[in-house]
Design an enzyme around this catalytic site. Structure first.
Site, PDB file in Angstrom:
ATOM      1  N   ARG A   1      42.559   0.901 -10.355  1.00  0.00           N
ATOM      2  CA  ARG A   1      43.205   1.832 -10.860  1.00  0.00           C
ATOM      3  C   ARG A   1      43.053   1.276 -12.599  1.00  0.00           C
ATOM      4  O   ARG A   1      43.231   0.302 -13.113  1.00  0.00           O
ATOM      5  CB  ARG A   1      44.821   1.908 -10.847  1.00  0.00           C
ATOM      6  CG  ARG A   1      45.276   2.616  -9.641  1.00  0.00           C
ATOM      7  CD  ARG A   1      46.668   2.991  -9.974  1.00  0.00           C
ATOM      8  NE  ARG A   1      47.657   1.832 -10.483  1.00  0.00           N
ATOM      9  CZ  ARG A   1      49.007   2.384 -10.710  1.00  0.00           C
ATOM     10  NH1 ARG A   1      49.494   3.380 -10.252  1.00  0.00           N
ATOM     11  NH2 ARG A   1      49.618   1.401 -11.233  1.00  0.00           N
TER      12      ARG A   1
ATOM     13  N   ASP B   1      48.246  -8.523  -6.433  1.00  0.00           N
ATOM     14  CA  ASP B   1      48.801  -9.817  -7.114  1.00  0.00           C
ATOM     15  C   ASP B   1      49.843 -10.575  -6.157  1.00  0.00           C
ATOM     16  O   ASP B   1      49.667 -11.825  -5.935  1.00  0.00           O
ATOM     17  CB  ASP B   1      49.265  -9.698  -8.358  1.00  0.00           C
ATOM     18  CG  ASP B   1      48.592  -9.198  -9.514  1.00  0.00           C
ATOM     19  OD1 ASP B   1      47.183  -9.598  -9.224  1.00  0.00           O
ATOM     20  OD2 ASP B   1      48.884  -8.484 -10.558  1.00  0.00           O
TER      21      ASP B   1
ATOM     22  N   ASP C   1      53.186  -5.447  -8.070  1.00  0.00           N
ATOM     23  CA  ASP C   1      51.677  -5.285  -7.767  1.00  0.00           C
ATOM     24  C   ASP C   1      51.207  -6.096  -6.723  1.00  0.00           C
ATOM     25  O   ASP C   1      51.232  -7.134  -6.478  1.00  0.00           O
ATOM     26  CB  ASP C   1      50.684  -5.859  -9.020  1.00  0.00           C
ATOM     27  CG  ASP C   1      49.376  -5.606  -8.688  1.00  0.00           C
ATOM     28  OD1 ASP C   1      48.741  -4.752  -9.633  1.00  0.00           O
ATOM     29  OD2 ASP C   1      48.684  -6.069  -7.941  1.00  0.00           O
TER      30      ASP C   1
ATOM     31  N   THR D   1      44.425   5.127 -17.958  1.00  0.00           N
ATOM     32  CA  THR D   1      44.409   6.358 -17.234  1.00  0.00           C
ATOM     33  C   THR D   1      44.951   6.650 -16.052  1.00  0.00           C
ATOM     34  O   THR D   1      45.220   7.676 -15.416  1.00  0.00           O
ATOM     35  CB  THR D   1      42.783   6.697 -17.295  1.00  0.00           C
ATOM     36  OG1 THR D   1      42.210   6.439 -16.357  1.00  0.00           O
ATOM     37  CG2 THR D   1      42.288   6.756 -18.738  1.00  0.00           C
TER      38      THR D   1
HETATM   39  C1  PRP Z   1      46.867  -0.705  -6.146  1.00  0.00           C
HETATM   40  C2  PRP Z   1      47.099  -0.212  -4.711  1.00  0.00           C
HETATM   41  C3  PRP Z   1      46.548   0.910  -4.625  1.00  0.00           C
HETATM   42  C4  PRP Z   1      46.616   1.590  -5.806  1.00  0.00           C
HETATM   43  C5  PRP Z   1      48.145   2.692  -5.862  1.00  0.00           C
HETATM   44  O1  PRP Z   1      45.750  -1.265  -6.339  1.00  0.00           O
HETATM   45  O2  PRP Z   1      46.713  -1.236  -3.872  1.00  0.00           O
HETATM   46  O3  PRP Z   1      45.172   1.004  -4.237  1.00  0.00           O
HETATM   47  O4  PRP Z   1      47.118   0.610  -6.829  1.00  0.00           O
HETATM   48  O5  PRP Z   1      48.168   3.130  -7.066  1.00  0.00           O
HETATM   49  P1  PRP Z   1      47.843   4.854  -7.027  1.00  0.00           P
HETATM   50  O6  PRP Z   1      48.368   5.445  -6.056  1.00  0.00           O
HETATM   51  O7  PRP Z   1      48.565   5.197  -8.438  1.00  0.00           O
HETATM   52  O8  PRP Z   1      46.379   5.102  -7.180  1.00  0.00           O
HETATM   53  P2  PRP Z   1      44.909  -1.738  -7.832  1.00  0.00           P
HETATM   54  O9  PRP Z   1      44.283  -0.669  -8.392  1.00  0.00           O
HETATM   55  O10 PRP Z   1      46.037  -2.521  -8.379  1.00  0.00           O
HETATM   56  O11 PRP Z   1      43.987  -2.774  -7.065  1.00  0.00           O
HETATM   57  P3  PRP Z   1      43.962  -4.078  -6.200  1.00  0.00           P
HETATM   58  O12 PRP Z   1      44.525  -3.608  -4.838  1.00  0.00           O
HETATM   59  O13 PRP Z   1      42.619  -4.594  -6.353  1.00  0.00           O
HETATM   60  O14 PRP Z   1      45.048  -4.849  -7.031  1.00  0.00           O
HETATM   61  N1  URA Z   2      49.984  -0.668  -7.473  1.00  0.00           N
HETATM   62  C1  URA Z   2      50.956  -1.458  -6.874  1.00  0.00           C
HETATM   63  O1  URA Z   2      50.150  -2.469  -6.556  1.00  0.00           O
HETATM   64  N2  URA Z   2      52.201  -1.244  -7.217  1.00  0.00           N
HETATM   65  C2  URA Z   2      52.479  -0.251  -7.776  1.00  0.00           C
HETATM   66  O2  URA Z   2      53.940  -0.204  -7.824  1.00  0.00           O
HETATM   67  C3  URA Z   2      51.780   0.887  -8.047  1.00  0.00           C
HETATM   68  C4  URA Z   2      50.428   0.776  -7.791  1.00  0.00           C
END
Ligand code: PRP
Ligand code: URA
Length: 217
Positions: free
Chosen positions: A112, A211, A208, A116
């Site tokens: 994400r 993380d 997150d 944005t």
């Molecule tokens: C997190 C999560 C989803 C997304 C959800 O991923 O694992 O993929 O955010 O958010 P959304 O519904 O608003 O799109 P992130 O982008 O943090 O990536 P990561 O898994 O690599 O940490």
């Molecule tokens: N992605 C995450 O990992 N946590 C949230 O709460 C939203 C998006």
């Protein structure tokens, strides 16, 4: 101003089994260790996999027990395919593969954009014959749903026809957006939380997910 969404209009399977709810509460605690968080997610993913595969098609096969021959039930059709949205999706995938070890696996790399909240793709690799399989897309978090909507859209472009989406936590805003974008894809979640904050994080949520699974913060 937060606009309250009428939850009764959301099309979603809520997996509210006591074991799932108990483990999810432990995961939400900010004191939970990285190893504890990962282990709990693995355990919950088995229970979610159990629910999402409940209506898999069946056939029978003749076998012999030590006592008699019998037509016994077995899964029908091609093996299903999990698609993990990197990177947090792998936290759900691992447990699901414990339950369905011969499933095929695809990966979609999405992150994400922090400003944005748009999902940006950086990797895509799925089995070639995905069109003939049930595809179960996994990602623990459905917040704005930008990532899940983009992933399912990409899979449809790649030929997938029969899909389900499994997450751990969902925001009402995300469920509504996902239902509107992909009304043909059934959603499964262990909890529907209150709302999204100004940064697109689920509240109360668990922070997150990536993380917390990998200890990167
Ligand atoms: C997190 C999560 C989803 C997304 C959800 O991923 O694992 O993929 O955010 O958010 P959304 O519904 O608003 O799109 P992130 O982008 O943090 O990536 P990561 O898994 O690599 O940490
Ligand atoms: N992605 C995450 O990992 N946590 C949230 O709460 C939203 C998006």
């Amino acid at each position: 101003m937060t606009h309250k969404i009428d939850r009764s209009t959301l099309a979603v399977h809520l997996v509210d089994h006591p074991l799932v709810q108990h483990k999810l509460t432990l995961m939400r605690c900010k004191e939970e260790s990285t190893s504890g968080f990962r282990q709990l997610l693995r355990e919950i993913s088995l229970l979610l996999a159990y629910e999402v595969t409940r209506d898999l098609p069946m056939t029978t096969r003749e076998i012999e027990t030590p006592l008699a021959a019998v037509e016994a039930p077995v899964l029908a059709g091609k093996k299903l395919c999990f698609v993990s949205i990197l990177r947090a999706g792998n936290g759900l995938l691992d447990g699901m593969l414990d339950l369905l070890p011969s499933a095929r696996v695809g990966h979609i790399g999405l992150y994400r954009d922090p400003e944005t909240l748009v999902a940006v793709e950086y990797y895509y690799k799925v089995p070639q014959d995905i069109g003939g399989r049930l595809v179960i897309v996994v990602d623990p978090m459905l917040a704005t749903a930008n990532s899940s909507i983009a992933a399912v859209h990409r899979l449809k472009q790649g030929g997938a026809k029969n899909m389900k989406f499994v997450c751990l936590l969902a925001a009402p805003e995300g469920i509504k957006a996902f239902n509107e974008a992909h009304p043909d894809v059934e959603l499964y979640t262990a909890a529907i939380d209150e709302h999204l904050d100004d940064h697109g994080y689920i509240v109360p949520g668990l922070g997150d997910a990536g993380d917390r699974i990998y200890g990167t913060k």
